[in-house]
Write a protein that holds these residues in place. Structure first.
Motif, PDB file in Angstrom:
ATOM      1  N   LEU A  83       0.821  -1.212   0.000  1.00  0.00           N
ATOM      2  CA  LEU A  83       0.000   0.000   0.000  1.00  0.00           C
ATOM      3  C   LEU A  83       0.855   1.263   0.000  1.00  0.00           C
ATOM      4  N   ARG A  84       1.984   1.246   0.722  1.00  0.00           N
ATOM      5  CA  ARG A  84       2.899   2.403   0.687  1.00  0.00           C
ATOM      6  C   ARG A  84       3.461   2.603  -0.713  1.00  0.00           C
ATOM      7  N   ALA A  85       3.802   1.514  -1.402  1.00  0.00           N
ATOM      8  CA  ALA A  85       4.323   1.624  -2.764  1.00  0.00           C
ATOM      9  C   ALA A  85       3.268   2.207  -3.698  1.00  0.00           C
ATOM     10  N   ILE A  86       2.035   1.772  -3.562  1.00  0.00           N
ATOM     11  CA  ILE A  86       0.949   2.318  -4.391  1.00  0.00           C
ATOM     12  C   ILE A  86       0.782   3.804  -4.120  1.00  0.00           C
ATOM     13  N   ASP A  87       0.752   4.192  -2.843  1.00  0.00           N
ATOM     14  CA  ASP A  87       0.602   5.611  -2.483  1.00  0.00           C
ATOM     15  C   ASP A  87       1.723   6.461  -3.070  1.00  0.00           C
ATOM     16  N   ARG A  88       2.955   5.961  -2.991  1.00  0.00           N
ATOM     17  CA  ARG A  88       4.095   6.726  -3.540  1.00  0.00           C
ATOM     18  C   ARG A  88       4.011   6.833  -5.055  1.00  0.00           C
ATOM     19  N   TRP A  89       3.570   5.768  -5.717  1.00  0.00           N
ATOM     20  CA  TRP A  89       3.447   5.807  -7.174  1.00  0.00           C
ATOM     21  C   TRP A  89       2.373   6.815  -7.585  1.00  0.00           C
ATOM     22  N   VAL A  90       1.233   6.790  -6.907  1.00  0.00           N
ATOM     23  CA  VAL A  90       0.149   7.735  -7.214  1.00  0.00           C
ATOM     24  C   VAL A  90       0.624   9.164  -6.992  1.00  0.00           C
ATOM     25  N   ALA A  91       1.294   9.426  -5.886  1.00  0.00           N
ATOM     26  CA  ALA A  91       1.799  10.776  -5.604  1.00  0.00           C
ATOM     27  C   ALA A  91       2.822  11.220  -6.638  1.00  0.00           C
ATOM     28  N   ALA A  92       3.632  10.296  -7.123  1.00  0.00           N
ATOM     29  CA  ALA A  92       4.679  10.637  -8.094  1.00  0.00           C
ATOM     30  C   ALA A  92       4.107  10.989  -9.464  1.00  0.00           C
ATOM     31  N   GLN A  93       2.890  10.565  -9.763  1.00  0.00           N
ATOM     32  CA  GLN A  93       2.313  10.826 -11.081  1.00  0.00           C
ATOM     33  C   GLN A  93       2.021  12.303 -11.309  1.00  0.00           C
ATOM     34  N   SER A  94       1.965  13.092 -10.246  1.00  0.00           N
ATOM     35  CA  SER A  94       1.721  14.522 -10.400  1.00  0.00           C
ATOM     36  C   SER A  94       3.018  15.323 -10.553  1.00  0.00           C
ATOM     37  N   GLN A  95       4.157  14.660 -10.500  1.00  0.00           N
ATOM     38  CA  GLN A  95       5.442  15.331 -10.665  1.00  0.00           C
ATOM     39  C   GLN A  95       5.707  15.600 -12.146  1.00  0.00           C
ATOM     40  N   ASP A  96       6.598  16.544 -12.408  1.00  0.00           N
ATOM     41  CA  ASP A  96       6.946  16.867 -13.787  1.00  0.00           C
ATOM     42  C   ASP A  96       7.525  15.652 -14.513  1.00  0.00           C
ATOM     43  N   SER A 122       4.698 -25.803  10.019  1.00  0.00           N
ATOM     44  CA  SER A 122       5.484 -27.018   9.777  1.00  0.00           C
ATOM     45  C   SER A 122       6.997 -26.771   9.802  1.00  0.00           C
ATOM     46  N   TRP A 123       7.426 -25.513   9.933  1.00  0.00           N
ATOM     47  CA  TRP A 123       8.855 -25.204   9.915  1.00  0.00           C
ATOM     48  C   TRP A 123       9.425 -25.244  11.330  1.00  0.00           C
ATOM     49  N   PRO A 124      10.673 -25.699  11.474  1.00  0.00           N
ATOM     50  CA  PRO A 124      11.264 -25.749  12.813  1.00  0.00           C
ATOM     51  C   PRO A 124      11.660 -24.378  13.368  1.00  0.00           C
ATOM     52  N   ARG A 125      11.814 -23.393  12.502  1.00  0.00           N
ATOM     53  CA  ARG A 125      12.212 -22.053  12.969  1.00  0.00           C
ATOM     54  C   ARG A 125      11.683 -20.988  12.015  1.00  0.00           C
ATOM     55  N   ALA A 126      11.748 -19.751  12.470  1.00  0.00           N
ATOM     56  CA  ALA A 126      11.322 -18.622  11.641  1.00  0.00           C
ATOM     57  C   ALA A 126      12.424 -18.269  10.646  1.00  0.00           C
ATOM     58  N   TRP A 127      12.001 -17.717   9.513  1.00  0.00           N
ATOM     59  CA  TRP A 127      12.927 -17.264   8.480  1.00  0.00           C
ATOM     60  C   TRP A 127      12.761 -15.766   8.287  1.00  0.00           C
ATOM     61  N   ARG A 128      13.838 -15.116   7.901  1.00  0.00           N
ATOM     62  CA  ARG A 128      13.793 -13.699   7.539  1.00  0.00           C
ATOM     63  C   ARG A 128      13.290 -13.621   6.103  1.00  0.00           C
ATOM     64  N   VAL A 129      12.247 -12.857   5.896  1.00  0.00           N
ATOM     65  CA  VAL A 129      11.663 -12.692   4.568  1.00  0.00           C
ATOM     66  C   VAL A 129      11.967 -11.278   4.085  1.00  0.00           C
ATOM     67  N   LEU A 130      12.547 -11.173   2.910  1.00  0.00           N
ATOM     68  CA  LEU A 130      12.800  -9.883   2.276  1.00  0.00           C
ATOM     69  C   LEU A 130      11.742  -9.678   1.210  1.00  0.00           C
ATOM     70  N   LEU A 131      11.187  -8.500   1.176  1.00  0.00           N
ATOM     71  CA  LEU A 131      10.047  -8.210   0.317  1.00  0.00           C
ATOM     72  C   LEU A 131      10.373  -7.047  -0.611  1.00  0.00           C
ATOM     73  N   LYS A 132      10.002  -7.196  -1.866  1.00  0.00           N
ATOM     74  CA  LYS A 132      10.067  -6.073  -2.812  1.00  0.00           C
ATOM     75  C   LYS A 132       8.647  -5.818  -3.280  1.00  0.00           C
ATOM     76  N   ALA A 133       8.167  -4.597  -3.057  1.00  0.00           N
ATOM     77  CA  ALA A 133       6.857  -4.177  -3.562  1.00  0.00           C
ATOM     78  C   ALA A 133       7.130  -3.220  -4.712  1.00  0.00           C
ATOM     79  N   GLU A 134       6.654  -3.559  -5.893  1.00  0.00           N
ATOM     80  CA  GLU A 134       6.937  -2.766  -7.094  1.00  0.00           C
ATOM     81  C   GLU A 134       5.617  -2.417  -7.789  1.00  0.00           C
ATOM     82  N   VAL A 135       5.458  -1.127  -8.065  1.00  0.00           N
ATOM     83  CA  VAL A 135       4.279  -0.634  -8.777  1.00  0.00           C
ATOM     84  C   VAL A 135       4.765   0.030 -10.059  1.00  0.00           C
ATOM     85  N   MET A 136       4.196  -0.391 -11.186  1.00  0.00           N
ATOM     86  CA  MET A 136       4.620   0.170 -12.471  1.00  0.00           C
ATOM     87  C   MET A 136       3.428   0.717 -13.228  1.00  0.00           C
TER      88      MET A 136
END
Length: 73
Positions: free
Chosen positions: A28-41, A59-73
């Motif tokens: 949602l932050r990525a969407i908001d930033r993309w929408v805001a950027a559309q009004s720029q020159d 089912s996993w024995p331990r937690a994993w670190r998850v890295l996330l990329k949110a991309e709006v085009m």
């Protein structure tokens, strides 16, 4: 490489409702930033945000670190 002996790499976790919910604020932050950027020159072709969180499936024995990329085009 020896200094990284405790590092595992897994690309492309299968989506599930829990992961999607955890990723939603960043998406949602990525969407908001993309929408805001559309009004720029000069609007960007894409907005990319990165985030991280830990995740442990029942089912996993331990937690994993998850890295996330949110991309709006």
């Amino acid at each position: 490489i020896d200094s990284m002996s405790n590092v595992d790499f897994i690309f492309g976790f299968a989506c599930n409702p829990k992961l999607l919910a955890m990723a939603e604020p960043t998406r949602l932050r990525a969407i908001d930033r993309w929408v805001a950027a559309q009004s720029q020159d000069v609007a960007p072709n894409a907005v990319r945000l990165f985030d991280e969180f830990t995740y442990k499936a029942r089912s996993w024995p331990r937690a994993w670190r998850v890295l996330l990329k949110a991309e709006v085009m």
